[in-house]
Structures are given as structure tokens and as C-alpha cells.
Design a protein around this motif. Structure first.
Motif, PDB file in Angstrom:
ATOM      1  N   THR A  53     -11.226  -3.663  -3.164  1.00  0.00           N
ATOM      2  CA  THR A  53      -9.894  -3.450  -2.399  1.00  0.00           C
ATOM      3  C   THR A  53      -9.456  -4.250  -1.500  1.00  0.00           C
ATOM      4  O   THR A  53      -8.757  -4.948  -1.421  1.00  0.00           O
ATOM      5  N   TYR A 108      -4.998 -11.604   0.075  1.00  0.00           N
ATOM      6  CA  TYR A 108      -3.609 -11.388   0.220  1.00  0.00           C
ATOM      7  C   TYR A 108      -3.210 -12.341   1.441  1.00  0.00           C
ATOM      8  O   TYR A 108      -1.889 -13.023   1.572  1.00  0.00           O
ATOM      9  N   LEU A 124       1.046  -1.173   0.152  1.00  0.00           N
ATOM     10  CA  LEU A 124       0.091  -0.092  -0.066  1.00  0.00           C
ATOM     11  C   LEU A 124       0.648   1.150   0.079  1.00  0.00           C
ATOM     12  O   LEU A 124       1.664   1.483   0.893  1.00  0.00           O
ATOM     13  N   ILE A 177       0.087  -6.475   4.916  1.00  0.00           N
ATOM     14  CA  ILE A 177       0.578  -5.916   3.483  1.00  0.00           C
ATOM     15  C   ILE A 177       1.249  -4.452   4.236  1.00  0.00           C
ATOM     16  O   ILE A 177       1.045  -3.812   4.927  1.00  0.00           O
ATOM     17  N   THR A 221      -6.902  -2.263   7.062  1.00  0.00           N
ATOM     18  CA  THR A 221      -7.022  -3.418   6.306  1.00  0.00           C
ATOM     19  C   THR A 221      -5.620  -3.964   6.151  1.00  0.00           C
ATOM     20  O   THR A 221      -5.072  -5.190   6.175  1.00  0.00           O
ATOM     21  N   ALA A 222      -4.725  -3.047   5.440  1.00  0.00           N
ATOM     22  CA  ALA A 222      -3.332  -3.292   5.174  1.00  0.00           C
ATOM     23  C   ALA A 222      -2.505  -3.939   6.416  1.00  0.00           C
ATOM     24  O   ALA A 222      -1.931  -5.138   6.185  1.00  0.00           O
ATOM     25  N   MET A 244      -7.338  -7.481  -0.644  1.00  0.00           N
ATOM     26  CA  MET A 244      -6.111  -7.330   0.575  1.00  0.00           C
ATOM     27  C   MET A 244      -6.326  -8.342   1.435  1.00  0.00           C
ATOM     28  O   MET A 244      -5.533  -9.158   1.928  1.00  0.00           O
ATOM     29  N   SER A 283      -4.046  -7.367   7.266  1.00  0.00           N
ATOM     30  CA  SER A 283      -3.534  -8.523   6.176  1.00  0.00           C
ATOM     31  C   SER A 283      -1.901  -8.439   5.995  1.00  0.00           C
ATOM     32  O   SER A 283      -1.395  -9.049   5.154  1.00  0.00           O
TER      33      SER A 283
END
Length: 178
Positions: free
Chosen positions: A168, A175, A3, A39, A33-34, A172, A37
Motif C-alpha cells: 500500500t 502515486y 485515503l 494523496i 504517507t498519504a 502511495m 504523497s
């Protein structure tokens, strides 16, 4: 997947932005969320140089409180529109063998546009979540019209996948399962 949070600095996140409330909410949701997850969240900030309010050491240069990086997040500083030119970001992403970049931030018609096109030219799959970039009115277009022009016409299916916030977040979350 990473991100990339571009130019979400205190001076730039203001009431002149198109769709400000949704912009703030959506970026907060995407960052959250990133992190959930696993990310990586990478920040890029703009420095206009000494004598301006958008330079290191000034309050306006700091990242907007709702989007603050955590201690181990990478922060790259740029002085041109593209997040890739002269910042070390390109080399960092290539060394980590990243292929997909979710791009959020400011301003749609300036740094977000340059970052998306440059990322595309370097072979990255660019993903643009709906209502997670914004801009202000200019002498040619309103902030709303600029947003719609770039997100709905210029980038989508050319330089990036412009998708809904829900799609999106779903991507995510997938992922993390990989």
C-alpha cells in the motif's frame, strides 16, 4: 487516489479492538504517507444521534488524537454503516474524478464492510491495507476471526484488493511520482 479514514473516533478506538497496537501504528503510517504523497485524506465519522456518546458535541465522537484531520481535510458525517449513503462523499469523489480509494478504520464487520461493498458497486477500485481495519468480538466471532473472514475471504479479489501495508505504501509513493 484518496485515503478514506472511517470511524476512527475516540469512543471506538479502544482496548477491545483486535490487534489495537498494529492498527494504530499502521493507520498513522498510512496517513503520514498519504500526506507526503499529496494523496487527499478524507474522514468519515459516525453519529448515532442525540442521547448517545457517539454524537456531535460528545468527546467520544471526536477523531482519535493520533489520526486527527488537518484544517483543510474533508470530514463527512454518516448515520448508517455505509460512508456513501447520504453523506455527500459519493458526489464529492465523482466530481473529483477519483477512481481508487484506500479504506482504513472501524469496524471491519460493520462500516468498513458496508463502505467497501458500496464503493465497489459505485465503480471505485477499493484498496484495503492489511491490519488497518479492526473490530471487537461479537456474539458470533472474535475480533480476530471477523478481521480474517472479511480481509482474507470476503473482500479480497471480490470487492477490493486486500494488500500488505508495505505494498500500500509503495503504491502511495508511486502515486506522487505520477
Amino acid at each position: 487516489m484518496v485515503l478514506l479514514v472511517v470511524d476512527t473516533q475516540k469512543l471506538l478506538v479502544n482496548n477491545q479492538l483486535y490487534n489495537l497496537g498494529n492498527f494504530i501504528k499502521n493507520i498513522k503510517d498510512i496517513i503520514s504517507t498519504a500526506r507526503e504523497s499529496k494523496i487527499e485524506v478524507i474522514y468519515v465519522v459516525h453519529d448515532n444521534g442525540s442521547g448517545t456518546d457517539l454524537t456531535q458535541g460528545k468527546e467520544g465522537f471526536e477523531i482519535y488524537d493520533d489520526f486527527k484531520p488537518l484544517g483543510n481535510d474533508k470530514v463527512f458525517i454518516k448515520n448508517v454503516n455505509s460512508s456513501f449513503k447520504g453523506t455527500g462523499l459519493l458526489e464529492y469523489l465523482k466530481n473529483k474524478n477519483q477512481k481508487e480509494i484506500i479504506v482504513v478504520g472501524l469496524q471491519t464487520d460493520k462500516c468498513i464492510d458496508a463502505t467497501i461493498k458500496c464503493g465497489f458497486e459505485h465503480g471505485f477500485h477499493m484498496i484495503v491495507p492489511a491490519n488497518a481495519n479492526s473490530t471487537i468480538d461479537n456474539e458470533y466471532l472474535s475480533g480476530k476471526d471477523s478481521y480474517k473472514y472479511y480481509n482474507e475471504f470476503m473482500w479480497n479479489e471480490r470487492y477490493a484488493d486486500c494488500i500488505s501495508l508495505d505494498e500500500t505504501i509503495e503504491n502511495m509513493n508511486k502515486y506522487m511520482a505520477i
